[in-house]
Design a protein around this motif. Structure first.
Motif, short mmCIF file in Angstrom:
data_model
loop_
_atom_site.label_atom_id
_atom_site.label_comp_id
_atom_site.label_asym_id
_atom_site.label_seq_id
_atom_site.Cartn_x
_atom_site.Cartn_y
_atom_site.Cartn_z
N PRO A 6 28.26 30.66 -4.37
CA PRO A 6 27.35 30.77 -3.50
C PRO A 6 27.28 32.01 -2.38
O PRO A 6 26.32 32.41 -1.61
CB PRO A 6 27.94 29.48 -2.04
N SER A 7 28.08 33.06 -2.73
CA SER A 7 28.30 33.82 -1.98
C SER A 7 26.97 35.65 -2.53
O SER A 7 26.57 36.26 -1.87
CB SER A 7 29.62 34.61 -2.01
N GLN A 8 26.74 34.76 -4.05
CA GLN A 8 25.38 36.12 -4.14
C GLN A 8 24.47 36.04 -4.08
O GLN A 8 23.06 36.06 -4.74
CB GLN A 8 25.67 35.90 -5.96
N ARG A 9 23.99 34.14 -3.15
CA ARG A 9 22.80 34.23 -3.22
C ARG A 9 22.13 34.54 -2.53
O ARG A 9 22.53 35.21 -1.61
CB ARG A 9 22.59 32.15 -3.46
N VAL A 10 20.82 34.86 -2.91
CA VAL A 10 19.80 35.17 -1.94
C VAL A 10 18.56 34.22 -1.28
O VAL A 10 18.77 33.09 -2.64
CB VAL A 10 18.96 36.73 -2.46
N THR A 11 17.26 34.44 -0.36
CA THR A 11 16.60 33.43 -0.29
C THR A 11 15.42 34.23 -0.14
O THR A 11 15.25 35.32 -0.03
CB THR A 11 17.03 33.03 1.03
N GLY A 12 15.13 33.33 -0.03
CA GLY A 12 13.36 34.03 -0.21
C GLY A 12 12.24 33.80 -1.71
O GLY A 12 12.05 33.49 -2.16
N VAL A 13 11.40 34.50 -1.25
CA VAL A 13 10.30 34.50 -2.28
C VAL A 13 10.86 35.75 -3.30
O VAL A 13 11.03 37.02 -2.93
CB VAL A 13 8.99 35.00 -2.26
N LEU A 14 10.40 35.50 -5.15
CA LEU A 14 10.92 36.64 -5.97
C LEU A 14 9.90 36.22 -7.29
O LEU A 14 9.95 35.57 -7.15
CB LEU A 14 12.48 36.65 -6.44
N HIS A 15 9.96 37.74 -7.19
CA HIS A 15 8.37 37.53 -8.70
C HIS A 15 9.89 37.52 -9.50
O HIS A 15 10.73 38.20 -10.20
CB HIS A 15 7.55 38.96 -8.43
N ALA A 16 9.28 36.65 -10.82
CA ALA A 16 9.74 36.57 -11.59
C ALA A 16 9.05 37.11 -13.26
O ALA A 16 7.83 36.59 -13.83
CB ALA A 16 10.53 35.38 -11.69
N CYS A 17 9.18 38.21 -13.28
CA CYS A 17 8.23 38.96 -14.31
C CYS A 17 9.11 40.17 -15.08
O CYS A 17 9.67 40.72 -14.65
CB CYS A 17 6.51 39.63 -13.30
N PRO A 18 8.64 40.70 -16.04
CA PRO A 18 8.97 41.69 -16.81
C PRO A 18 8.96 43.47 -15.81
O PRO A 18 7.67 43.40 -15.52
CB PRO A 18 8.07 41.50 -17.63
N PRO A 19 10.07 44.39 -16.22
CA PRO A 19 9.38 45.25 -15.67
C PRO A 19 7.94 45.98 -15.87
O PRO A 19 7.65 46.87 -15.03
CB PRO A 19 10.36 45.91 -15.81
N ARG A 20 7.47 45.71 -17.04
CA ARG A 20 6.14 46.66 -17.66
C ARG A 20 4.92 45.93 -18.14
O ARG A 20 5.13 43.88 -18.57
CB ARG A 20 6.67 47.50 -18.97
N PRO A 21 4.11 45.80 -16.85
CA PRO A 21 2.55 44.53 -17.00
C PRO A 21 2.25 45.40 -18.72
O PRO A 21 2.83 46.52 -19.38
CB PRO A 21 1.28 45.24 -16.42
N VAL A 22 1.00 44.26 -19.08
CA VAL A 22 0.40 44.58 -20.31
C VAL A 22 -1.36 44.52 -20.10
O VAL A 22 -1.20 43.95 -19.08
CB VAL A 22 0.91 43.72 -21.59
N SER A 23 -1.94 45.05 -20.81
CA SER A 23 -3.47 45.62 -20.09
C SER A 23 -4.04 43.87 -21.12
O SER A 23 -3.38 43.94 -22.22
CB SER A 23 -3.63 46.75 -20.63
N LEU A 24 -4.95 43.94 -20.67
CA LEU A 24 -5.74 42.04 -21.62
C LEU A 24 -6.27 42.93 -23.16
O LEU A 24 -5.70 42.15 -24.50
CB LEU A 24 -6.89 42.34 -20.34
N ARG A 25 -6.17 44.72 -22.64
CA ARG A 25 -6.56 45.26 -24.46
C ARG A 25 -5.32 45.01 -25.06
O ARG A 25 -5.34 44.34 -26.40
CB ARG A 25 -7.04 46.66 -24.12
N GLU A 26 -4.03 45.16 -24.99
CA GLU A 26 -3.49 44.91 -25.45
C GLU A 26 -3.06 44.12 -26.02
O GLU A 26 -2.54 43.27 -26.73
CB GLU A 26 -1.63 45.60 -25.22
N LEU A 27 -2.75 42.88 -24.84
CA LEU A 27 -2.23 41.36 -25.69
C LEU A 27 -3.47 41.12 -25.91
O LEU A 27 -2.81 39.98 -26.88
CB LEU A 27 -2.38 40.59 -23.62
N VAL A 28 -4.32 41.42 -26.17
CA VAL A 28 -5.83 40.85 -27.37
C VAL A 28 -5.22 40.46 -28.04
O VAL A 28 -5.33 40.00 -29.76
CB VAL A 28 -7.09 40.93 -26.67
N GLY A 29 -4.86 42.88 -28.72
CA GLY A 29 -4.21 42.93 -29.79
C GLY A 29 -3.48 42.71 -30.27
O GLY A 29 -3.19 42.60 -31.32
#
Length: 309
Positions: free
Chosen positions: A210-233
């Motif tokens: 319980p002492s480690q828990r935070v509240t609110g909104v958190l994004h759950a995403c990797p640190p690096r985005p990928v481009s649509l071009r990379e995704l398609v490739g």
């Protein structure tokens, strides 16, 4: 390891189906809310029948529980059902959690609540949500009950992997229709989360003190985005998707999609920057989704090929 007692909703779903085995393998006492699904109970694994839309079936479901992982949601076109599950169902669950004195409440939502974008390295609280679909509006409305109870809401953007019935099939429809190339050369940057990474994050949050828990909104995403071009490739290499070559304007791509009978909203999902920063999640729990797209998609390639064939 005893660990906390955890209630999971949506335990048979895309994400929940990966979370429950992780909790069980950690020796956690797991209680699953089952609706139209009857898994076999076992040691330290309890199955309780109930329906989020019927509060009478939820009475006592949170009794003796330390943490609730609310992973159930309705994603479909039935507005009445969407409100019943995503809004009222979340409210009913939170009422039960508060009645039982549960102080650990974690909900799976979606970064789609922000709307069409562009979003580039966006942190929590930087922009006001402007959902464009009824599903996103209702999921956002359901969040307020969890946040009001001092819980935490995780918002991934696009989640892929075994069990995905939407992201990669939608991408395949789009690239097949875009014969003249990707919008703006596929330069849009996207946050894509591998489903096992997301499941591991939820399990880690359920296991923390319980002492480690935070509240609110958190994004759950990797640190690096990928481009649509990379995704398609990458999808071309591992899944055999068509390799959309060339570039065209966004407006021309929209017309091409419409003429092919596709939903042009696919362009707003894949063709516009949707890159969300998850630094706060990594700092709070020393974890966050981090599997790179090539490794992540390769791990699920056999399943995708079978499903998409």
């Amino acid at each position: 390891m005893n660990g906390p007692r955890v209630l999971v909703t949506g335990g048979s779903g895309f994400v929940g189906g990966k979370v429950v085995p992780l909790l069980r393998s950690a020796g956690v006492r797991v209680r699953v809310l089952a609706h139209r699904w009857a898994p076999t109970a076992g040691p330290r694994f309890e199955v309780v029948e109930g329906d989020l839309t019927d509060p009478g079936t939820l009475r006592g479901i949170c009794r003796g529980v330390d943490c609730v992982l609310h992973l159930a949601s309705y994603i479909g076109k039935d507005e009445e059902q969407s409100v019943a599950v995503n809004v009222d169902g979340t409210r009913h669950l939170v009422v039960e959690a508060r009645r039982a004195g549960v102080d650990g409440l974690v909900q799976l939502s979606t970064a789609a609540v922000y709307g069409n974008g562009p979003f580039r390295g966006t942190i929590e609280g930087a922009v006001k949500p402007r959902p464009v679909s009824s599903t996103s509006r209702n999921r956002l409305a359901g969040e307020r009950f969890v946040l009001g109870a001092g819980g935490v809401v995780l918002r991934p953007y696009l989640v892929y992997g075994r069990g995905d019935r939407w992201v990669m099939p939608a991408l395949l429809r789009m690239v097949r229709a875009l014969r003249s190339g990707l919008p703006d050369g596929g330069s849009a940057l996207l946050s894509l989360t591998e489903v096992r990474d997301l499941a591991t994050t939820f399990a880690r949050m359920a296991l923390c003190s319980p002492s480690q828990r935070v509240t609110g909104v958190l994004h759950a995403c990797p640190p690096r985005p990928v481009s649509l071009r990379e995704l398609v490739g990458v999808a071309h290499r591992h899944l055999g998707f068509p390799l959309a070559a060339g570039s065209q304007s966004f407006n021309r791509a929209r017309r091409e999609l419409i003429s092919a009978g596709c939903d042009d909203h696919l362009l707003d999902l894949f063709g516009v920057d949707h890159w969300f920063d998850a630094t706060r999640l990594r700092a709070a729990y020393s974890c966050a989704p981090g599997t790179g797209l090539p490794a992540g998609l390769a791990a699920h390639a056999a399943w995708y090929r079978e499903q998409l064939s």
